[in-house]
Design a protein around this motif. Structure first.
Motif, PDB file in Angstrom:
ATOM      1  N   LEU A  31      -5.692   6.842  -0.112  1.00 37.67           N
ATOM      2  CA  LEU A  31      -5.994   5.427   0.164  1.00 37.67           C
ATOM      3  C   LEU A  31      -7.060   4.894  -0.780  1.00 37.67           C
ATOM      4  O   LEU A  31      -6.980   3.767  -1.270  1.00 37.67           O
ATOM      5  N   HIS A  32      -8.058   5.726  -1.042  1.00 38.04           N
ATOM      6  CA  HIS A  32      -9.130   5.323  -1.947  1.00 38.04           C
ATOM      7  C   HIS A  32      -8.565   4.980  -3.329  1.00 38.04           C
ATOM      8  O   HIS A  32      -8.866   3.940  -3.912  1.00 38.04           O
ATOM      9  N   GLU A  42       0.829  -1.213   0.000  1.00 42.71           N
ATOM     10  CA  GLU A  42       0.000   0.000   0.000  1.00 42.71           C
ATOM     11  C   GLU A  42       0.863   1.263   0.000  1.00 42.71           C
ATOM     12  O   GLU A  42       0.617   2.205  -0.764  1.00 42.71           O
ATOM     13  N   ASN A  54      -2.297  -5.872   0.540  1.00 40.90           N
ATOM     14  CA  ASN A  54      -1.998  -4.461   0.856  1.00 40.90           C
ATOM     15  C   ASN A  54      -0.971  -4.229   1.954  1.00 40.90           C
ATOM     16  O   ASN A  54      -0.151  -3.331   1.858  1.00 40.90           O
ATOM     17  N   GLN A  55      -1.062  -5.052   3.005  1.00 40.70           N
ATOM     18  CA  GLN A  55      -0.191  -4.812   4.171  1.00 40.70           C
ATOM     19  C   GLN A  55       1.102  -5.627   4.124  1.00 40.70           C
ATOM     20  O   GLN A  55       1.896  -5.586   5.055  1.00 40.70           O
ATOM     21  N   ASN A  95      -5.795  -6.933  -4.155  1.00 45.00           N
ATOM     22  CA  ASN A  95      -6.296  -6.321  -2.920  1.00 45.00           C
ATOM     23  C   ASN A  95      -5.973  -7.089  -1.647  1.00 45.00           C
ATOM     24  O   ASN A  95      -6.005  -6.527  -0.568  1.00 45.00           O
ATOM     25  N   GLU A  96      -5.600  -8.357  -1.783  1.00 47.62           N
ATOM     26  CA  GLU A  96      -5.351  -9.146  -0.563  1.00 47.62           C
ATOM     27  C   GLU A  96      -3.960  -8.927   0.036  1.00 47.62           C
ATOM     28  O   GLU A  96      -3.671  -9.399   1.127  1.00 47.62           O
ATOM     29  N   HIS A 133      -6.387   1.766  -3.262  1.00 48.75           N
ATOM     30  CA  HIS A 133      -7.199   0.543  -3.247  1.00 48.75           C
ATOM     31  C   HIS A 133      -7.820   0.276  -4.617  1.00 48.75           C
ATOM     32  O   HIS A 133      -7.917  -0.862  -5.056  1.00 48.75           O
ATOM     33  N   GLU A 134      -8.192   1.368  -5.283  1.00 47.63           N
ATOM     34  CA  GLU A 134      -8.786   1.247  -6.621  1.00 47.63           C
ATOM     35  C   GLU A 134      -7.786   0.590  -7.593  1.00 47.63           C
ATOM     36  O   GLU A 134      -8.121  -0.351  -8.312  1.00 47.63           O
ATOM     37  N   LEU A 171      -5.016  -1.107  -6.845  1.00 46.13           N
ATOM     38  CA  LEU A 171      -4.621  -2.467  -6.420  1.00 46.13           C
ATOM     39  C   LEU A 171      -5.699  -3.470  -6.819  1.00 46.13           C
ATOM     40  O   LEU A 171      -5.401  -4.593  -7.219  1.00 46.13           O
ATOM     41  N   GLU A 172      -6.932  -3.041  -6.729  1.00 37.95           N
ATOM     42  CA  GLU A 172      -8.029  -3.896  -7.170  1.00 37.95           C
ATOM     43  C   GLU A 172      -7.932  -4.136  -8.680  1.00 37.95           C
ATOM     44  O   GLU A 172      -8.120  -5.247  -9.164  1.00 37.95           O
TER      45      GLU A 172
END
Ligand SMILES: Nc1ncnc2c1ncn2[C@@H]1O[C@H](COP(=O)(O)OP(=O)(O)OP(=O)(O)O)[C@@H](O)[C@H]1O
Length: 254
Positions: free
Chosen positions: A115-116, A96, A131-132, A128-129, A119-120, A122-123
Motif C-alpha cells: 500500500l505504501h 489502488e 484510489n478507491q 491520489n484522490e 500510494h507513492e 499514485l502520488e
C-alpha cells in the motif's frame, strides 16, 4: 540499455521484420514510428518477449534473451513495465487494486508495504484522490496515469508503452508524454514507446526509429528529423500542414 541485433520475424511465408538492429539507451525516451503495417507492434512484442524472433538477438543490459533460462526470463519480466494501448486496466478492481496487482504477482511484500508503494506511485502520477474509484469512474487521461503507475510500481528497468496517447486530447496527451519522460529520467529506465503521435516525436523523441516495411529505414533524434534527406520519413512525419510549417520554421532558425 536494450540492444537489438539483426532481428527477423516471420509468420509463415510472410516476413514482417527483416533484420532490425538498433540500441535503446537507458534514461532515454526511445520512439518507434512508421506507417500502419510497418511492423511496430510486432517489433514491440518481440522486445517484451511475447514473440520469439526467427533470427537475431536482443540484449537487455548485456543479457542475451535467447540464452536465458526460463527462470531467468521470468526474472527479466519482473523488470519490465508495460503501458498498454487503451490502459488495459481491470474493470472490477479499484485504482489502488489495479496498481497493486504487479506487487501481488511478483513480490512477497506485506500488505502495508504494498500500500505504501502504491500510494507513492499514485502520488507521483498526481492521482491520489482516485484510489478507491473504478476505471469506469475516471477519465481516459486518469486511466492512462493509473496504467503508468501500475507499470512503474515494481521499479522496472525497462518500460514499454504501446500508443500511450491513443484516445486522448492533445493537451492531456502532452501531459502523459511529459510524465513518461520525467519518470524515465528520474528512475534511469530504458523506455520504448510505439506511437503514431507526431507531437510526441517532437516533444519527447530523444531517439526515434522509423520502420518501413519491416526495415529500420532511419534513426536519429527529433532535431535530426528536420534535417533528414530521407524522403519517405519526411513524407510520413510532415504529412500534415501543421508539421510542414514546423519544419519550415525550424529550418529558418525560428
Ligand atoms: N500474429 C500475426 N500473425 C500473422 N501476421 C501478423 C501477426 N501480427 C502481425 N502480423 C502482420 O504483420 C504486419 C505488421 O503488423 P504490425 O501490427 O506490427 O503493424 P504496425 O506497424 O504496428 O501497424 P499499426 O500502426 O496499424 O498498429 C501486418 O501485415 C500484420 O498483418
Amino acid at each position: 540499455m536494450i540492444k537489438v541485433e539483426n532481428l527477423h520475424k516471420s509468420f509463415g511465408e510472410t516476413k514482417v521484420l527483416k533484420g532490425i538492429s538498433t540500441t535503446f539507451e537507458q534514461g532515454k525516451t526511445n520512439l518507434i514510428i512508421g506507417q500502419s503495417g510497418s511492423g511496430k507492434t510486432v517489433f514491440l512484442k518481440n522486445l517484451i518477449g511475447l514473440f520469439e524472433p526467427n533470427e537475431g538477438n536482443i540484449f537487455y543490459d548485456q543479457q542475451k534473451y535467447g540464452d536465458l533460462s526460463t527462470s531467468n526470463r521470468t526474472e527479466l519480466r519482473k523488470k519490465i513495465g508495460m503501458v498498454f494501448q487503451g490502459g488495459a486496466l481491470f474493470d472490477s478492481m479499484t485504482v489502488e487494486e489495479n496498481v497493486m496487482f504487479p506487487l501481488k504477482m511478483f513480490t512477497k511484500k506485506s500488505n502495508a508495504e504494498m500500500l505504501h508503494r502504491v500510494h507513492e506511485v499514485l502520488e507521483r502520477v498526481n492521482l491520489n484522490e482516485a484510489n478507491q474509484k473504478y476505471p469506469a469512474e475516471i477519465s481516459g487521461g486518469m486511466q492512462k496515469r493509473v496504467s503508468i503507475a501500475r507499470a512503474i510500481v515494481n521499479y522496472p528497468k525497462f518500460l514499454f508503452c504501446d500508443e500511450p496517447n491513443s484516445g486522448l486530447d492533445p493537451r492531456t496527451a502532452t501531459v502523459i508524454d511529459k510524465l513518461i519522460q520525467e519518470i524515465t529520467k528520474e528512475n534511469n529506465i530504458t523506455t520504448v514507446i510505439n506511437t503514431h503521435d507526431m507531437n510526441s516525436v517532437f516533444e519527447i523523441g530523444e531517439k526515434i526509429i522509423y520502420l518501413q516495411d519491416g526495415i529500420l529505414a532511419w534513426e536519429g533524434t527529433k532535431d535530426e528529423i528536420h534535417h533528414s534527406n530521407n524522403k519517405d520519413l519526411s513524407d510520413f512525419v510532415y504529412s500534415s500542414n501543421l508539421f510542414r510549417k514546423v519544419r519550415q520554421a525550424y529550418q529558418k532558425g525560428l
